[in-house]
Design an enzyme around this catalytic site. Structure first.
Site, PDB file in Angstrom:
ATOM      1  N   ARG A  92       0.796  -1.226   0.000  1.00 21.75           N
ATOM      2  CA  ARG A  92       0.000   0.000   0.000  1.00 21.75           C
ATOM      3  C   ARG A  92       0.826   1.272   0.000  1.00 21.75           C
ATOM      4  NH1 ARG A  92      -2.892  -3.816   1.804  1.00 21.75           N
ATOM      5  NH2 ARG A  92      -0.974  -4.283   2.872  1.00 21.75           N
ATOM      6  N   THR A  93       1.853   1.326   0.835  1.00 23.56           N
ATOM      7  CA  THR A  93       2.557   2.611   0.961  1.00 23.56           C
ATOM      8  C   THR A  93       3.180   2.982  -0.382  1.00 23.56           C
ATOM      9  OG1 THR A  93       2.969   2.118   3.276  1.00 23.56           O
ATOM     10  CG2 THR A  93       4.265   3.890   2.308  1.00 23.56           C
ATOM     11  N   LYS A 117      25.354  -4.721  -4.807  1.00 25.07           N
ATOM     12  CA  LYS A 117      26.804  -4.763  -5.068  1.00 25.07           C
ATOM     13  C   LYS A 117      27.592  -4.114  -3.938  1.00 25.07           C
ATOM     14  CE  LYS A 117      26.131  -3.983 -10.050  1.00 25.07           C
ATOM     15  NZ  LYS A 117      26.296  -2.931 -11.057  1.00 25.07           N
ATOM     16  N   ARG A 165      11.788   3.864   2.560  1.00 28.12           N
ATOM     17  CA  ARG A 165      11.461   2.914   3.632  1.00 28.12           C
ATOM     18  C   ARG A 165      12.723   2.101   3.904  1.00 28.12           C
ATOM     19  NH1 ARG A 165       6.284  -0.962   4.099  1.00 28.12           N
ATOM     20  NH2 ARG A 165       5.444   1.043   4.722  1.00 28.12           N
ATOM     21  N   HIS A 184       6.221   6.084  11.089  1.00 22.22           N
ATOM     22  CA  HIS A 184       5.607   5.934   9.766  1.00 22.22           C
ATOM     23  C   HIS A 184       4.650   7.129   9.620  1.00 22.22           C
ATOM     24  CE1 HIS A 184       4.044   4.316   6.178  1.00 22.22           C
ATOM     25  NE2 HIS A 184       3.776   3.073   6.541  1.00 22.22           N
TER      26      HIS A 184
HETATM   27  C1  NCD Z   1       2.721  -0.961   8.137  1.00 17.72           C
HETATM   28  C2  NCD Z   1       4.234  -0.799   8.210  1.00 17.72           C
HETATM   29  O1  NCD Z   1       4.934  -1.034   7.218  1.00 17.72           O
HETATM   30  O2  NCD Z   1       4.664  -0.380   9.264  1.00 17.72           O
HETATM   31  N1  NCD Z   1       2.260  -1.188   6.834  1.00 17.72           N
HETATM   32  C3  NCD Z   1       1.845  -0.118   6.102  1.00 17.72           C
HETATM   33  O3  NCD Z   1       2.630   0.694   5.698  1.00 17.72           O
HETATM   34  N2  NCD Z   1       0.520   0.036   5.919  1.00 17.72           N
HETATM   35  C4  NCD Z   1       2.160  -1.922   9.093  1.00 17.72           C
HETATM   36  C5  NCD Z   1       2.605  -3.362   9.030  1.00 17.72           C
HETATM   37  O4  NCD Z   1       3.457  -3.756   8.236  1.00 17.72           O
HETATM   38  O5  NCD Z   1       2.071  -4.140   9.822  1.00 17.72           O
END
Ligand code: NCD
Length: 309
Positions: free
Chosen positions: A57-58, A86, A107, A135
């Site tokens: 999703r993100t 590498k 991320r 997040h």
């Molecule tokens: C979350 C995360 O990556 O922290 N996912 C997300 O971005 N919706 C929550 C999760 O992974 O449980």
């Protein structure tokens, strides 16, 4: 100049209520805009993404968001196919990505990774998840969902359930909620209680209770925010197996809840919300994912346009 213009978004702690409200206002604007006009907002702008951890999703909501406002995206979602494999450093990778784009979304499994990247990047960096720490765009999306679905945030009773130790969305959400007048109930297995060192500041702004009993406050809650047990962050699989499946929200529990309560989840869900719940009017987690696209489009529009849009 708008507050978000050309700025990094690293921690939700750097933002206040007025700034959240500004994003919500722009999110509504985007949702109601004529698509042709909307595609002018970031016409010709490029977003790059760099994901050192899995995401559905993100990453896709960022890609979909920038496309919806006329921009484009490029990036690395599978680190094994990049030069990081590498041995290229995060610093060099970030430097290169910032040459090829106008804004960078990162991320990474380490706390502090986004802050570090922002010191190197010549373009704004947006934190899309850093370790177990933060997040922030998920928190903006969560706050927007609460406001949109409950018509307010102040005065609500909010339960946050699951892995409060490793779930980074929880820390950002709690910091965000600290700007509102809410009552929070934290519910987790004993071994997954919130990390007290990480909420030292939040405690000053937010009152909350802690419990292991899911049913203790269930009848009073307006919002129940469920999280996944973060298996990948456990140092020991044995420990994970002890808490796996600790809480499951099913129809039996829903019956005990207020008729107009809403159930949220940042997703992905494993077994913590039974699929029977999905078609009830209380289930808002897929709606929440949809709002995530619009809140991110608003944020990108504000980051890339000096005077808003
Ligand atoms: C979350 C995360 O990556 O922290 N996912 C997300 O971005 N919706 C929550 C999760 O992974 O449980």
């Amino acid at each position: 100049m708008n507050d978000f213009y050309n700025k990094d978004l690293i921690s939700i702690k750097d933002y206040n209520r007025d700034q959240f409200e500004k994003i919500f206002e722009y999110t509504e604007k985007i949702m109601n805009m004529d698509p042709t006009k909307r595609r002018e907002i970031c016409k010709g702008k490029t977003l790059s993404y760099l994901f050192y951890e899995p995401s559905t999703r993100t990453r896709l909501s960022f890609e979909s968001a920038i496309a919806s406002i006329g921009g484009n995206s490029l990036g690395i979602s599978d680190i094994s196919s990049s030069s990081a494999q590498k041995g290229e450093s995060l610093a060099d990778t970030v430097k290169i990505m910032s040459i090829y784009s106008d804004v960078l979304v990162l991320r990474h499994p380490l706390d502090g990774s986004s802050r570090f990247a922002s010191e190197i990047s010549s373009k704004p960096v947006i934190n899309a998840g850093s370790g177990t720490e933060e997040h922030p765009t998920q928190a903006i999306q969560d706050l927007f969902t609460i406001k949109k679905e409950k018509k307010k945030i102040d005065g609500l009773k909010i339960g946050i359930i699951g892995d409060l130790k490793y779930g980074r969305t929880v820390y950002s959400l709690l910091s965000g909620l600290g700007n509102y007048d809410v009552e929070v109930h934290l519910i987790s297995p004993e071994s997954l209680r919130i990390r007290s060192d990480s909420i030292y500041e939040i405690r000053k702004k937010l009152s909350f209770t802690e419990s292991t009993d899911l049913e203790e406050h269930i009848e009073d809650l307006d919002v129940i925010y469920v999280t996944r047990i973060q298996k990948e962050r456990f140092p020991d699989e044995e420990e994970y197996l002890k808490v796996k499946g600790s809480y499951v929200i099913g129809l039996d529990l829903l019956q005990k809840m207020k008729d107009d309560s809403i159930i949220l989840h940042p997703l992905p869900r494993l077994d913590e919300i039974s699929t029977d719940i999905d078609n009830t009017k209380n289930a808002k987690y897929f709606q929440q994912a949809e709002y995530g696209k619009h809140t991110r489009a608003a944020l990108l529009g504000l980051t890339l346009n000096e005077n808003g849009f």
